[in-house]
Design a protein around this motif. Structure first.
Motif, PDB file in Angstrom:
ATOM      1  N   TYR A 444       0.782  -1.231   0.000  1.00 35.27           N
ATOM      2  CA  TYR A 444       0.000   0.000   0.000  1.00 35.27           C
ATOM      3  C   TYR A 444       0.819   1.289   0.000  1.00 35.27           C
ATOM      4  O   TYR A 444       0.307   2.349  -0.399  1.00 35.27           O
ATOM      5  N   PRO A 457     -10.786   4.623   1.193  1.00 35.33           N
ATOM      6  CA  PRO A 457     -11.108   3.188   1.110  1.00 35.33           C
ATOM      7  C   PRO A 457      -9.873   2.290   1.126  1.00 35.33           C
ATOM      8  O   PRO A 457      -9.914   1.182   1.655  1.00 35.33           O
ATOM      9  N   THR A 458      -8.775   2.792   0.568  1.00 34.13           N
ATOM     10  CA  THR A 458      -7.540   1.995   0.559  1.00 34.13           C
ATOM     11  C   THR A 458      -6.997   1.835   1.973  1.00 34.13           C
ATOM     12  O   THR A 458      -6.543   0.745   2.359  1.00 34.13           O
ATOM     13  N   HIS A 460      -8.750   1.943   4.762  1.00 27.89           N
ATOM     14  CA  HIS A 460      -9.644   1.029   5.483  1.00 27.89           C
ATOM     15  C   HIS A 460      -9.266  -0.422   5.210  1.00 27.89           C
ATOM     16  O   HIS A 460      -9.223  -1.259   6.127  1.00 27.89           O
ATOM     17  N   LYS A 461      -9.009  -0.725   3.959  1.00 32.50           N
ATOM     18  CA  LYS A 461      -8.606  -2.085   3.589  1.00 32.50           C
ATOM     19  C   LYS A 461      -7.256  -2.428   4.214  1.00 32.50           C
ATOM     20  O   LYS A 461      -7.066  -3.526   4.748  1.00 32.50           O
ATOM     21  N   MET A 462      -6.305  -1.490   4.145  1.00 29.51           N
ATOM     22  CA  MET A 462      -4.980  -1.697   4.716  1.00 29.51           C
ATOM     23  C   MET A 462      -5.059  -1.946   6.223  1.00 29.51           C
ATOM     24  O   MET A 462      -4.392  -2.846   6.759  1.00 29.51           O
ATOM     25  N   ASP A 463      -5.885  -1.164   6.921  1.00 26.14           N
ATOM     26  CA  ASP A 463      -5.995  -1.290   8.374  1.00 26.14           C
ATOM     27  C   ASP A 463      -6.512  -2.663   8.789  1.00 26.14           C
ATOM     28  O   ASP A 463      -6.081  -3.225   9.809  1.00 26.14           O
ATOM     29  N   LYS A 464      -7.451  -3.210   8.029  1.00 26.02           N
ATOM     30  CA  LYS A 464      -7.952  -4.548   8.341  1.00 26.02           C
ATOM     31  C   LYS A 464      -6.839  -5.585   8.230  1.00 26.02           C
ATOM     32  O   LYS A 464      -6.720  -6.486   9.075  1.00 26.02           O
ATOM     33  N   GLU A 465      -6.024  -5.444   7.199  1.00 29.03           N
ATOM     34  CA  GLU A 465      -4.915  -6.393   7.016  1.00 29.03           C
ATOM     35  C   GLU A 465      -3.847  -6.202   8.094  1.00 29.03           C
ATOM     36  O   GLU A 465      -3.234  -7.167   8.554  1.00 29.03           O
TER      37      GLU A 465
END
Length: 489
Positions: A444, A457-458, A460-465
């Motif tokens: 990322y 949105p990127t 948010h996706k990164m934080d989950k991972e």
């Protein structure tokens, strides 16, 4: 002044270099011949075109104090240096000196020689001449594993503009510009007229700069603190409103073509002296005298700069330019003697960082250390002072007045320290999680920082991972360490 470095290649690529490096390393690393010791010194960059004459003069000067020591500089291109350096330190290659990368991690791994006693015994004069903030920033569990280049102990990140292209296009930079967004109008107008020139010249490995955040595990990981001390929390920089606002600006620039379309994957070098760029991000500090150092490095190109970060003596600045001695070096004493000379002998230092006297420069007032460069003072004929030795020993051009020098000294004296200066986090208990989070961030970092991806949105996706990778464990440990550091400060 500092080049931003490229992201490390994956482990497979790094391992693929091992045979190449170690195969040649033992052949031309440190050596002893006829009672004289040759110290190897590895650094990033291209070999100067006048290297043979430069090293001959350097060794002649070095021999005046250390008659049995010789220096041999080994150059590795900027794009290749991080990977090849990693191979050197992990393979136990018997180099003597190397320009350190990722100092805190490698110091804790034990790949560097402990310099604490070596400095006190063989370089006490050099030590005294260096700002104490550097030693705070390099001390790991009470020991020092690197020798700093005394230069820009504090610095601003600035957006720098090519003055010739500003004038050619009838443009100006707002004097009160302090954020990336403040430059949007100027960049839009330039890009409209010059679509084939990089309006904001960045590429793979670029990182945006929040005004006063310190990335406690390096800016390739998201863990940060407020460097001013207003907050005592360790947080995810990418979750902060300021960072997201900056990344939204980058994304808008990217969509408008201000940022090159291939920035996230590009290794294009935008040389200072060329007109392939309109603006860029650079780090500037007191020894740069505004844009003076950049203009020298470019061969005289005039520039306009606007700072976008606060000026603080910080952990990051303390670790910008550090020389390490390999734990496996057979010539630790001689390596320290070379460092001592580079930090105490102006003749030695200046004939490397300015090029050769009589070739690239001449004295205008030797007693005052004033010089004038010649037409032969061009990129490729000197090595950047920011990475070599004590910048307080540098000769100055007549355009640098005594008033400017006095102001530089006063500014260094009065500069505030980042709240975390002196704190090097211990990572033993979360090494696996750091590796996991690093793997996530590698997906990322480039697309976010170059504006390629829509940030919210990127992220948010990164934080989950990151959460799955062990972010919470790292954050909790860092917070506990930081609380303890602040309590004892």
């Amino acid at each position: 002044m500092k080049k931003w470095s490229k992201v490390l290649l994956g482990s497979a690529a790094v391992l693929g270099l091992t045979t190449v490096l170690t195969g040649c390393g033992h052949k031309d690393n440190s050596s002893s011949n006829g009672g004289k010791t040759t110290v190897s010194m590895y650094m990033p960059g291209d070999k100067p075109k006048n290297y043979s004459a430069m090293i001959k003069k350097a060794n002649k000067q070095l021999a005046k104090k250390y008659p049995d020591v010789r220096l041999s500089m080994k150059f590795i291109g900027w794009g290749d240096y991080p990977q090849k350096y990693n191979v050197m330190v992990t393979s136990g290659d018997k180099y003597d000196l190397a320009f350190a990368q990722n100092y805190p991690v490698n110091a804790q791994k034990g790949v560097y020689a402990d310099m604490t006693d070596l400095i006190n015994k063989y370089a006490p004069d050099a030590k005294k001449k260096i700002d104490p903030a550097y030693w705070k920033g390099l001390t790991v569990k009470g020991k020092v594993y690197g020798f700093p280049v005394n230069a820009n102990v504090y610095a601003n990140n600035s957006v720098v503009f090519n003055e010739a292209l500003l004038k050619k296009n009838g443009l100006s930079v707002p004097k009160d510009a302090r954020t990336y967004a403040d430059f949007t109008s100027t960049l839009e107008k330039f890009h409209a007229k010059n679509p084939n020139v990089a309006a904001f010249a960045i590429g793979q490995g670029f990182k945006v700069s929040p005004r006063a955040m310190s990335f406690v595990l390096g800016n390739s990981l998201p863990f940060a603190i407020d460097a001013t001390g207003k907050s005592k929390k360790v947080f995810n920089a990418y979750d902060q409103p300021e960072m997201q606002s900056i990344l939204k600006t980058m994304h808008e620039w990217y969509k408008k073509g201000i940022i090159p379309k291939d920035a996230a994957t590009s290794n294009t070098q935008y040389n200072l002296q060329d007109n392939t760029w309109f603006s860029r991000q650079e780090t500037q500090g007191p020894f740069d005298y505004g844009t003076h150092a950049l203009e020298n490095a470019s061969g005289g190109k005039k520039m306009v700069a606007r700072p976008i970060t606060d000026a603080l003596k910080s952990e990051a600045q303390a670790q910008v330019a550090v020389w390490s001695i390999s734990k496996t070096s057979q010539h630790k004493k001689q390596a320290m003697e070379v460092l001592n000379a580079l930090n105490t002998d102006p003749v030695l230092l200046n004939n490397i960082t300015w090029g050769l006297q009589g070739q690239q420069w001449n004295f205008t007032d030797k007693a005052k250390g004033k010089i004038k460069t010649t037409s032969k003072y061009q990129p490729g004929y000197f090595i950047g002072a920011w990475m070599m030795g004590n910048n307080d020993l540098l000769y100055t051009q007549d355009s640098v007045t005594q008033k400017m020098i006095d102001q530089r000294k006063e500014n260094i004296k009065n500069a505030k320290e980042s709240r975390d200066l002196g704190w090097i986090p211990q990572t033993d208990e979360f090494k696996t999680e750091v590796t996991n989070c690093s793997n996530v961030m590698s997906k990322y970092l480039d697309i976010l920082n170059t504006g390629t991806a829509d940030p919210v949105p990127t992220i948010h996706k990164m934080d989950k991972e990151l959460k799955t990778a062990g972010y919470d464990k790292i954050q909790a440990s860092l917070q506990k360490q930081y609380d303890k550091f602040l309590a004892n400060k």
